[in-house]
Write a protein that holds these residues in place. Sequence first.
Motif: not given
Length: 189
Positions: A56-58, A90-96, A106-112, A6-12
């Motif tokens: 962030x969706x990743x 971390x998920x909340x940070x991404x949605x923020x 789009x908002x979802x909290x289920x695994x794919x 999750x942390x790796x996706x915050x290199x934005x």
Amino acid sequence: AALNGIYEQFDIFTLTFEFMSECTSDTWRADASTDDAFLNISPSNPGYGTTIWNKLYAGVMNANEAIYYIEKSELDPQVKGRLAAEGRVLRGTAYYYLTSVFDGVPYYTTPVFTYAVQDSIRYLPRTDARKVRQMVYDDIKENALPYFTEENGYRKRTSEIKGNRAGYAMGLMVMAKCAMWNQDWDAAL
């Protein structure tokens, strides 16, 4: 390891993100950090918004799966709760950040797990940003903050936690930012 994904996706947070967030638009762009930014509005060149959306969706997807598997694990309940709580922050940070840039998302909290779930998520409508921020606020308040304690060392600033992990202070910060965007000043306090 799941949380690290999750942390790796915050290199934005690049110069391009700074241009974009300062102008509150994803149409400001720069080809290099040495160039001046310019406006380039075109559907064929969506700017840095594409990177923000994808990264962030990743992060959301990684967080949903990490939370699911952590909660299903046979770890000690205290450890399990704290790890899942970190994933929720971390998920909340991404949605923020997603709502800050795109408003409703789009908002979802289920695994794919299956293509059917992936297809259902692919066609989710945008949820009003105010609602997303309120769900993030409530999730962190109810399902994350209680697991960050003095005993486990996560009830302090992120910079004071070994490995700079997300904990209590970061959860409070994300909650406050969501509340301020929603103009809920009492909740922000």
